[in-house]
Every structure is written in C-alpha cells, then in structure tokens.
Design a protein around this motif. Structure first.
Motif, PDB file in Angstrom:
ATOM      1  N   UNK A   3       0.852  -1.177   0.000  1.00  0.00           N
ATOM      2  CA  UNK A   3       0.000   0.000   0.000  1.00  0.00           C
ATOM      3  C   UNK A   3       0.896   1.238   0.000  1.00  0.00           C
ATOM      4  N   UNK A   4       0.406   2.308  -0.556  1.00  0.00           N
ATOM      5  CA  UNK A   4       1.163   3.552  -0.613  1.00  0.00           C
ATOM      6  C   UNK A   4       0.980   4.283   0.719  1.00  0.00           C
ATOM      7  N   UNK A   5       2.107   4.649   1.333  1.00  0.00           N
ATOM      8  CA  UNK A   5       2.091   5.393   2.590  1.00  0.00           C
ATOM      9  C   UNK A   5       3.043   6.569   2.499  1.00  0.00           C
ATOM     10  N   UNK A   6       2.857   7.497   3.408  1.00  0.00           N
ATOM     11  CA  UNK A   6       3.813   8.583   3.572  1.00  0.00           C
ATOM     12  C   UNK A   6       4.854   8.141   4.588  1.00  0.00           C
ATOM     13  N   UNK A   7       6.103   8.393   4.285  1.00  0.00           N
ATOM     14  CA  UNK A   7       7.184   8.077   5.218  1.00  0.00           C
ATOM     15  C   UNK A   7       7.044   8.999   6.437  1.00  0.00           C
ATOM     16  N   UNK A   8       7.015   8.442   7.640  1.00  0.00           N
ATOM     17  CA  UNK A   8       6.877   9.285   8.827  1.00  0.00           C
ATOM     18  C   UNK A   8       8.102  10.164   9.081  1.00  0.00           C
ATOM     19  N   UNK A   9       9.230   9.825   8.482  1.00  0.00           N
ATOM     20  CA  UNK A   9      10.451  10.616   8.684  1.00  0.00           C
ATOM     21  C   UNK A   9      10.562  11.791   7.728  1.00  0.00           C
ATOM     22  N   UNK A  10      10.369  11.518   6.415  1.00  0.00           N
ATOM     23  CA  UNK A  10      10.603  12.575   5.428  1.00  0.00           C
ATOM     24  C   UNK A  10       9.335  13.024   4.702  1.00  0.00           C
ATOM     25  N   UNK A  11       8.252  12.264   4.810  1.00  0.00           N
ATOM     26  CA  UNK A  11       6.996  12.636   4.179  1.00  0.00           C
ATOM     27  C   UNK A  11       6.828  12.135   2.750  1.00  0.00           C
ATOM     28  N   UNK A  12       7.857  11.513   2.182  1.00  0.00           N
ATOM     29  CA  UNK A  12       7.770  10.990   0.820  1.00  0.00           C
ATOM     30  C   UNK A  12       6.846   9.778   0.775  1.00  0.00           C
ATOM     31  N   UNK A  13       6.261   9.537  -0.399  1.00  0.00           N
ATOM     32  CA  UNK A  13       5.463   8.334  -0.591  1.00  0.00           C
ATOM     33  C   UNK A  13       6.385   7.132  -0.745  1.00  0.00           C
ATOM     34  N   UNK A  14       5.939   5.990  -0.235  1.00  0.00           N
ATOM     35  CA  UNK A  14       6.674   4.747  -0.472  1.00  0.00           C
ATOM     36  C   UNK A  14       5.693   3.586  -0.457  1.00  0.00           C
ATOM     37  N   UNK A  15       6.114   2.490  -1.029  1.00  0.00           N
ATOM     38  CA  UNK A  15       5.284   1.298  -1.109  1.00  0.00           C
ATOM     39  C   UNK A  15       5.513   0.468   0.157  1.00  0.00           C
TER      40      UNK A  15
END
Length: 142
Positions: A3-15
C-alpha cells in the motif's frame, strides 16, 4: 500487494509491504545510524552506556534507539542500560509494553477487582437464599 504510505520521517510516498515502516532512503539513513551506534556500543567501555549517553555520543535520535531495542536489534542482555519507555509511566523497560512496576500494579488491581466481584456475587447469592428461605417460612405460616 503493498500500500502507498507517507514516510513518517521525510513525508515521501513509499510502497509499504510490511517490512519497513519508512521509505528506502530513510531506512538507509537509519541503518547507517544503527551501525554508528553499534560500533559505539561494541567498545567495552561503552557497553553500559545509558540512552542519554548514546544519544550524546552518536547523535542518533532517542526514538530510533527505542525502536531498535523493541525490535530486538539491540539486546538489553548485552547492553544492560538500554530499554524503551513503558506505555503507562515512561520508565525504561526491556520487554512488553509495561514496566515491571506497572505490570505488578495492574495484576494487583485485577486481583482486587476479582475479589470484590466474587464478594458481591456471594452477597447477592446469600441475599437470594435468605429471601427464599424467609418466603418459605411465611408460606407455611399462612
């Protein structure tokens, strides 16, 4: 399927596929920080370092240290002053979500609750028995 989420550290999207809770770049940075901390702790004089001392000496974020202890990457058996905060009081613990003191308090509270519940049930049962016995006496008298 991830699922696509926002990285809690940098805010970028990741799978997100359940392996890492941060994006690849942040995971690489965390791994570099882990290696710095591990090299620091491998030195005999640093094995008993506290969380504050490790943060001061390595510059790693305190929350990352807690995460590594929770996940078992840093073992309190080897590094005795490591732990993570108890969910209830904030004292350092090395297993579970609660420290020993909070666990014991919870057990004591549960025992007290169970004893009170049992007492109330016995009182209610005795009141019913007394009521039925009294009702039987009155029926015989009439």
């Amino acid at each position: 399927m991830g699922e696509i989420r926002n990285c809690p550290s940098c805010g970028e999207f990741f799978n997100y596929v359940g392996i890492r809770d941060v994006c690849y770049k942040c995971a690489q940075k965390e791994e570099e920080m882990y290696q710095i901390v591990y090299r620091f702790l491998r030195k005999r004089e640093n094995r008993a370092a506290t969380v504050d001392r490790i943060v001061e000496a390595t510059g790693v974020d305190r929350e990352l240290l807690y995460k590594w202890v929770r996940k078992g990457r840093l073992h309190p058996a080897v590094f005795p002053n490591l732990g993570y905060p108890c969910d209830n009081c904030g004292r350092l613990t090395t297993q579970g979500k609660l420290c020993e003191r909070c666990t014991e308090e919870l057990k004591t509270d549960l025992r007290t609750y169970e004893a009170a519940k049992e007492f109330r049930e016995n009182v209610q049962k005795n009141e019913r028995a007394t009521y039925l016995a009294d009702k039987g006496k009155h029926a015989k008298e009439n």
